[in-house]
Scaffold this motif. Structure first.
Motif, short mmCIF file in Angstrom:
data_model
loop_
_atom_site.label_atom_id
_atom_site.label_comp_id
_atom_site.label_asym_id
_atom_site.label_seq_id
_atom_site.Cartn_x
_atom_site.Cartn_y
_atom_site.Cartn_z
N ALA A 152 0.82 -1.22 0.00
CA ALA A 152 0.00 0.00 0.00
C ALA A 152 0.85 1.27 0.00
CB ALA A 152 -0.92 0.00 1.22
N ILE B 89 -3.14 -0.76 -3.17
CA ILE B 89 -3.96 -1.15 -2.02
C ILE B 89 -4.97 -2.18 -2.48
CG2 ILE B 89 -5.57 -0.29 -0.25
CD1 ILE B 89 -3.76 2.46 -1.24
N GLY C 52 -3.93 -2.59 11.88
CA GLY C 52 -4.22 -1.32 11.23
C GLY C 52 -4.61 -0.24 12.17
N LEU C 53 -5.89 0.04 12.20
CA LEU C 53 -6.43 1.21 12.88
C LEU C 53 -5.95 1.36 14.32
CD1 LEU C 53 -8.35 0.37 10.54
CD2 LEU C 53 -10.15 1.52 11.77
N PRO C 54 -5.34 2.49 14.62
CA PRO C 54 -4.89 2.69 16.00
C PRO C 54 -6.08 2.82 16.94
CG PRO C 54 -4.61 4.70 14.71
CD PRO C 54 -5.03 3.63 13.76
N ASN D 24 0.96 5.57 15.87
CA ASN D 24 1.11 5.26 14.43
C ASN D 24 1.35 6.54 13.63
OD1 ASN D 24 0.85 2.52 14.49
ND2 ASN D 24 -1.11 2.44 13.41
N ARG E 261 -6.33 -2.00 16.03
CA ARG E 261 -7.41 -2.92 15.68
C ARG E 261 -7.12 -3.46 14.28
NH1 ARG E 261 -12.26 0.30 15.10
NH2 ARG E 261 -11.04 2.20 15.18
N ASN F 173 -7.33 -3.79 10.38
CA ASN F 173 -7.66 -2.88 9.28
C ASN F 173 -8.70 -3.54 8.38
OD1 ASN F 173 -7.62 -1.41 6.78
ND2 ASN F 173 -5.77 -0.45 7.52
N PRO F 174 -9.80 -2.82 8.09
CA PRO F 174 -10.89 -3.45 7.35
C PRO F 174 -10.81 -3.32 5.82
CG PRO F 174 -11.59 -1.30 8.14
CD PRO F 174 -10.15 -1.47 8.54
N VAL F 175 -9.80 -2.59 5.30
CA VAL F 175 -9.83 -2.24 3.87
C VAL F 175 -9.89 -3.48 2.98
CG1 VAL F 175 -8.56 -1.13 1.99
CG2 VAL F 175 -8.76 0.02 4.19
N LYS G 163 -12.98 -6.10 3.99
CA LYS G 163 -14.30 -5.61 3.60
C LYS G 163 -14.60 -5.95 2.14
CE LYS G 163 -16.24 -1.14 4.94
NZ LYS G 163 -15.72 0.23 5.14
N THR H 160 -5.31 4.78 4.57
CA THR H 160 -5.87 3.43 4.66
C THR H 160 -6.24 3.05 6.09
OG1 THR H 160 -3.69 2.43 4.96
CG2 THR H 160 -4.46 2.65 2.71
N GLY H 161 -6.34 4.02 6.96
CA GLY H 161 -6.79 3.73 8.32
C GLY H 161 -5.68 3.46 9.30
N MET H 162 -4.45 3.69 8.89
CA MET H 162 -3.36 3.30 9.77
C MET H 162 -2.92 4.38 10.74
SD MET H 162 0.30 2.10 8.83
CE MET H 162 0.81 3.65 9.46
N CYS H 163 -2.94 5.65 10.33
CA CYS H 163 -2.34 6.67 11.19
C CYS H 163 -3.34 7.33 12.13
CB CYS H 163 -1.61 7.71 10.35
SG CYS H 163 -2.64 8.94 9.56
N PHE I 284 -12.68 7.48 11.30
CA PHE I 284 -11.57 7.89 10.44
C PHE I 284 -12.15 8.29 9.09
CE2 PHE I 284 -8.44 4.80 12.72
CZ PHE I 284 -8.52 5.59 13.84
N VAL J 233 -11.25 5.71 6.04
CA VAL J 233 -11.90 4.40 5.86
C VAL J 233 -13.40 4.41 6.19
CG1 VAL J 233 -9.85 2.94 6.02
CG2 VAL J 233 -11.06 3.58 8.10
#
Lengths: 465, 275
Positions: A173, A214, A239-241, A258, A397, A399-401, A404, B207-210, B224, B227
């Motif tokens: 990505a 991605i 992924g998601l903080p 992050n 948590r 990452n849903p990309v 999904k 992409t939801g990371m930061c 976010f 996403v």
């Protein structure tokens, strides 16, 4: 035996704390050849080596140490590489004290062998002398396999698949490879040139890498099937903080580890304005969390000019999941620790800039699911910490990309991919490993998962023939 | 500006954005896809020159390369046939991302009532493009140099007073979106109408990371924009906080521009000396 105990564990020379807090250069400087040989000579060469059991990828540790002792560095590094393709990285970032070194027999009475430092030594020896060997690959079989993500799990999986002769393409990505090794772990702990070198080895092995790709957005897994890919490894990491659910989260100056680390590491904000990405570091920085990410953030903040950095962790020193060496280094550098403390709210000024944090003291109760004692707030112990930047490092948590866009892929209730022990998902041609399966874990465990999955992918594709 | 990115063009829909990095030392910035052509393999971006990256972007010539382009990111907007007309509002640079939303909604059989606004006539663009997908097109400028003198909420108020509207889409400056939401949230005596706004906060990865693009709802939930959005229910957004958060790197942006201008001058001087 009596001779062995007289020689104490060798220590790597390190940059002086007063100097290193002003630069991003690596902290430990590595063993000299002489030190490595002395250290290797301490090894008892156990018949039933417990260290190997402690290694998630079962490196033949006594064997490589024996080669070092005999000055056969080539054999030593080749031995490691049979099990682990990223020794320069693992030698630096593995939590050896709870893995190989934690099991070392010598550690019971004296100090364990410095296995990590020895691993690093031979890996650096090979790289610094520019005699790095490209792993041998079987003749190409032209079967296309897609590896999604380019962190430790994916790199290992891709390398193993390339060795089996597959036509491997990595989809990453970001604009550069390495995953958490480049955006998360700071330069002073893992120089990025080492990661770049490993990625380079991959391409030498014939692995193709598509950056800025991605999966789930530019291509779905089905698109990749239509493009002729026969099997997939998903190693996209966590992924998601996570953010704490406390009042004041919206304040300016409150950010995720992050974001802070990505700005500093991947985007090189420490060289702003030469590099375009900015970073804000207040005079007093508070970091919430007790893992490696928290320590990395704290030490990065210090190097970016913070006057004072405080780590706030809800459990005690003993439960800290961070690597021992990093904790030791952080203390040397003057990072303050507030153990058994948890934030209750963040307080801002009239412009919504964070200026203070209210905390509460904690005590430890009964062990929870993680086996660690659960922290419980102690009533009426609230107090205020002045702070201009708050970095939240309490985990991530899923990452849903990607998941999904692959709706038939089975996930657990937290959104991580469900696999069996060998990395098989509920879909025949899809395999997964690393943080997207387990949640945040270590580099070496992700590599172990990547390796297992590569074996399974090979089996699956061979059976299909 | 059109970018040749065939695979992104093939996948793009209204609401998606891309992240670009212009050179090795560049920042990653998000830009909404304003139009796309899957046959030509191009996407269109429209940007305002505000910082160093957009300045560099504006200096590119036809045929030049951008180092990194990633996308299409974010969720595409939900396209369906609504019972009543849809009002699409584009303010300033927001006219560009409003266009594909109007276009796709029209293609789904909706009646589109469009309002576009800018500070002054010179800053208006894509009037014909917008007209081509709209039943009605209302133009307004702050200084009255074209169309109605005033802000977009005035014609909006008129439309929703006179007609039944199923959905309002507002894309533009945060302040404009805030006032659109205040007009449609039922508090002003007018009917409450579903309102989607497009968020364009500071992002790094997209992409939801930061988590840099996070926004809080009125009830304190964390989302976010990359996403969960970028198009979100306007009635839930805490705009005042977003406005403050959008300014958090202003000082450094100025510094970055200064540094860049200083560099340019130094190079100019060097070239002069050579000659």
């Amino acid at each position: 035996m009596s001779d062995k105990k007289r020689v104490s564990r060798q220590r790597m020379e390190e940059q002086n704390p007063n100097v290193r807090i002003h630069n991003f250069k690596e902290v430990p400087l590595g063993f000299t050849e002489e030190q490595a040989i002395i250290e290797a000579d301490r090894c008892l060469q156990c018949a039933k080596p417990l260290c190997v059991e402690g290694c998630p990828v079962f490196i033949d540790i006594p064997e490589f140490i024996k080669h070092i002792k005999e000055k056969n560095f080539r054999e030593a590094i080749d031995t490691i590489k049979n099990f682990n393709i990223l020794p320069a990285i693992c030698g630096r970032v593995c939590p050896q004290e709870v893995q190989c070194e934690g099991k070392c027999v010598l550690g019971k009475r004296w100090e364990p062998i410095a296995i990590g430092a020895l691993e690093r030594f031979v890996a650096d020896w090979e790289r610094n002398n520019m005699i790095k060997s490209c792993p041998e690959c079987m003749p190409p079989n032209s079967i296309k396999v897609a590896v999604i993500g380019c962190g430790p799990a994916s790199i290992t999986c891709a390398a193993d698949l390339a060795k089996y002769g597959y036509d491997v393409t990595i989809f990453e990505a970001f604009h550069t490879g390495g995953g958490v090794l480049v955006y998360g772990i700071p330069e002073f702990r893992l120089p990025k040139a080492i990661v770049a070198d490993e990625i380079n080895t991959l391409t030498e092995m014939g692995v193709k890498i598509h950056y800025n790709a991605i999966i789930g957005k530019i291509y779905s897994i089905q698109d990749l099937r239509d493009m002729g890919f026969k099997a997939f490894f998903i190693g996209v990491g966590a992924g998601l903080p996570m953010f704490l659910k406390v009042p004041g989260l919206k304040l300016i100056g409150v950010l995720s580890a992050n974001e802070f680390l990505t700005r500093a590491n991947l985007m090189k904000a420490y060289s702003f304005p030469e590099y375009d990405t900015p970073i804000n570091v207040g005079k007093i920085v508070t970091v919430i969390g007790g893992g490696n990410v928290a320590l990395d953030s704290a030490r990065t903040a210090l190097r970016l000019g913070a006057n004072k950095v405080i780590i706030v962790y809800r459990r005690s020193e003993k439960e800290m999941p961070a690597r021992q060496e990093e904790y030791h280094h952080a203390k040397e550098e003057g990072i303050e620790f507030q153990f058994l403390t948890n934030p209750v709210r963040f307080i801002g000024d009239e412009n919504d800039n964070v200026i203070q944090m209210e905390c509460i003291r904690m005590e430890l109760g009964e062990p929870d699911e993680s086996g660690r004692r659960r922290p419980i707030p102690i009533e009426n112990t609230e107090f205020i910490i002045n702070t201009n930047t708050v970095i939240i490092a309490v985990g991530t948590r899923a990452n849903p990309v990607l998941t999904k866009s692959t709706s038939d892929l089975k996930l657990n209730k937290w959104g991580y991919i469900e696999t069996d022990e060998d990395g098989r998902t509920n879909i025949e041609d899809i395999f997964a490993g690393g943080d997207i399966v387990t949640g945040s874990a270590t580099v070496i465990s992700a590599m172990g998962a990547g390796r297992k999955a590569a074996i399974e992918i090979n089996k699956y594709l061979q059976n299909k023939k | 500006m059109d970018l040749e990115t065939p695979q992104i063009a093939k996948k793009a829909h209204a609401g998606n954005f891309i992240i670009i990095r212009i050179n090795e030392k560049g920042e990653r910035i998000p830009l909404t896809i304003a139009d796309y052509d899957s046959i030509l393999g191009t996407i269109t971006i429209v940007f305002q020159v505000v910082g160093k990256t957009t300045t560099l972007l504006s200096h590119l010539n036809e045929g030049d390369d951008i180092l990194d382009v990633a996308g299409p990111l974010g969720n595409a907007i939900h396209i369906k046939k609504y019972e009543n007309p849809v009002v699409v509002i584009g303010g300033g640079i927001g006219i560009a991302p409003a266009y594909p939303q109007a276009k796709e909604l029209k293609e789904a059989g909706n009646k589109i009532l469009t309002i576009i606004g800018a500070r002054t006539k010179k800053l208006l663009f894509w009037k014909d493009k917008m007209a081509s997908v709209s039943e009605e097109l209302v133009i307004c400028t702050d200084d009255g140099s074209e169309g109605i003198k005033g802000v977009v909420t005035e014609p909006l108020r008129k439309i929703i007073t006179e007609k039944k509207v199923s959905l309002v889409i507002a894309i533009g400056p945060l302040l404009m979106m805030k006032y659109v939401v205040l007009t449609t949230n039922g508090s002003s005596g007018l009917p409450k109408i579903d309102t989607m706004v497009s968020l364009n906060p500071i992002m790094i990865d997209g992409t939801g990371m930061c988590g840099g693009c996070r926004y809080l709802t009125n009830t304190g939930e964390v989302y976010f924009a990359c996403v969960d959005g970028p198009d979100v229910d306007g009635h839930t957004v805490d705009f005042d906080n977003l406005i403050k958060r959008s300014m958090r790197y202003k000082e450094q942006e100025m510094k970055s521009i200064e540094h860049y201008e200083h560099e340019c001058k130094a190079i100019e001087k060097l070239n002069k000396n050579k000659n």
